[in-house]
Design a protein around this motif. Structure first.
Motif, short mmCIF file in Angstrom:
data_model
loop_
_atom_site.label_atom_id
_atom_site.label_comp_id
_atom_site.label_asym_id
_atom_site.label_seq_id
_atom_site.Cartn_x
_atom_site.Cartn_y
_atom_site.Cartn_z
N THR A 1 -7.32 15.35 -5.05
CA THR A 1 -7.39 14.46 -3.89
C THR A 1 -7.84 13.09 -4.33
O THR A 1 -8.70 12.94 -5.20
N VAL A 2 -7.25 12.07 -3.70
CA VAL A 2 -7.66 10.69 -3.94
C VAL A 2 -7.71 9.98 -2.58
O VAL A 2 -6.91 10.27 -1.68
N TYR A 3 -8.69 9.11 -2.41
CA TYR A 3 -8.84 8.33 -1.18
C TYR A 3 -8.36 6.91 -1.44
O TYR A 3 -8.79 6.28 -2.41
N VAL A 4 -7.48 6.41 -0.58
CA VAL A 4 -6.96 5.05 -0.71
C VAL A 4 -7.39 4.27 0.52
O VAL A 4 -7.05 4.63 1.65
N ASP A 5 -8.14 3.19 0.31
CA ASP A 5 -8.56 2.30 1.39
C ASP A 5 -7.58 1.14 1.45
O ASP A 5 -7.37 0.45 0.44
N VAL A 6 -6.95 0.91 2.61
CA VAL A 6 -6.00 -0.18 2.76
C VAL A 6 -6.41 -1.07 3.91
O VAL A 6 -7.10 -0.66 4.83
N LYS A 7 -5.97 -2.33 3.82
CA LYS A 7 -6.35 -3.32 4.84
C LYS A 7 -5.17 -4.25 5.09
O LYS A 7 -4.44 -4.60 4.20
N ALA B 1 0.84 -1.20 0.00
CA ALA B 1 0.00 0.00 0.00
C ALA B 1 0.88 1.25 0.00
O ALA B 1 0.56 2.24 -0.65
N GLN B 2 2.00 1.18 0.70
CA GLN B 2 2.91 2.33 0.75
C GLN B 2 3.45 2.67 -0.64
O GLN B 2 3.55 3.83 -1.01
N GLN B 3 3.78 1.66 -1.44
CA GLN B 3 4.26 1.90 -2.80
C GLN B 3 3.17 2.55 -3.65
O GLN B 3 3.45 3.47 -4.43
N THR B 4 1.94 2.10 -3.49
CA THR B 4 0.82 2.69 -4.23
C THR B 4 0.61 4.13 -3.84
O THR B 4 0.44 5.01 -4.69
N ILE C 1 -7.69 0.26 7.57
CA ILE C 1 -8.51 -0.68 8.35
C ILE C 1 -7.55 -1.68 9.00
O ILE C 1 -6.79 -2.35 8.29
N GLY C 2 -7.56 -1.78 10.30
CA GLY C 2 -6.68 -2.69 11.00
C GLY C 2 -5.38 -2.02 11.41
O GLY C 2 -5.19 -0.82 11.25
N SER C 3 -4.44 -2.83 11.93
CA SER C 3 -3.19 -2.29 12.43
C SER C 3 -1.98 -2.74 11.62
O SER C 3 -0.84 -2.55 12.04
N THR C 4 -2.20 -3.35 10.47
CA THR C 4 -1.11 -3.79 9.62
C THR C 4 -0.31 -2.59 9.13
O THR C 4 -0.90 -1.59 8.69
N PRO C 5 1.02 -2.65 9.19
CA PRO C 5 1.82 -1.54 8.67
C PRO C 5 1.58 -1.35 7.17
O PRO C 5 1.29 -2.32 6.46
N LEU C 6 1.68 -0.12 6.69
CA LEU C 6 1.42 0.16 5.28
C LEU C 6 2.32 -0.66 4.35
O LEU C 6 1.93 -1.02 3.25
N SER C 7 3.53 -0.97 4.81
CA SER C 7 4.45 -1.74 3.96
C SER C 7 3.97 -3.17 3.74
O SER C 7 4.37 -3.82 2.78
#
Length: 99
Positions: free
Chosen positions: A93-99, A35-38, A54-60
């Motif tokens: 602006t863009v919204y990025v949803d990560v999990k 997600a961090q690369q994106t 969403i959650g506690s997973t690191p962005l990497s």
């Protein structure tokens, strides 16, 4: 009966016009990656990225669930009197949803 047919054609034309004028989707980075690369790639393209995590997973280690378009801000001015008007995009602006 004739009015119903005309109304159907008009409604179909309006629906096609609305779909044709809808804002194009943001070109999301494709392929594997974190997600961090994106997020970094979108920022390099000039977007202000707002992350919904969403959650506690690191962005990497997280994955991108969705990318949604946000508000685009622009400024229109003519500079000097008599010049043609110029529109400049000041923020996208863009919204990025990560999990």
């Amino acid at each position: 009966m004739k009015n119903l047919g005309i109304a159907t054609i008009v409604a179909g034309g309006l629906a096609a016009a609305v779909l044709g004028l809808a804002a194009p989707a943001v070109a999301a980075p494709s392929g594997p990656g974190s997600a961090q690369q994106t997020i970094n790639q979108l920022q390099r393209q000039g977007y202000k990225v707002i992350v919904n995590h969403i959650g506690s997973t690191p962005l990497s280690l997280a994955t991108v669930v969705a990318i949604r378009s946000g508000q685009t801000y622009s400024r229109t001015d003519s500079g000097n009197p008599g010049d043609s008007r110029q529109t400049t995009v000041t923020n996208k602006t863009v919204y990025v949803d990560v999990k």
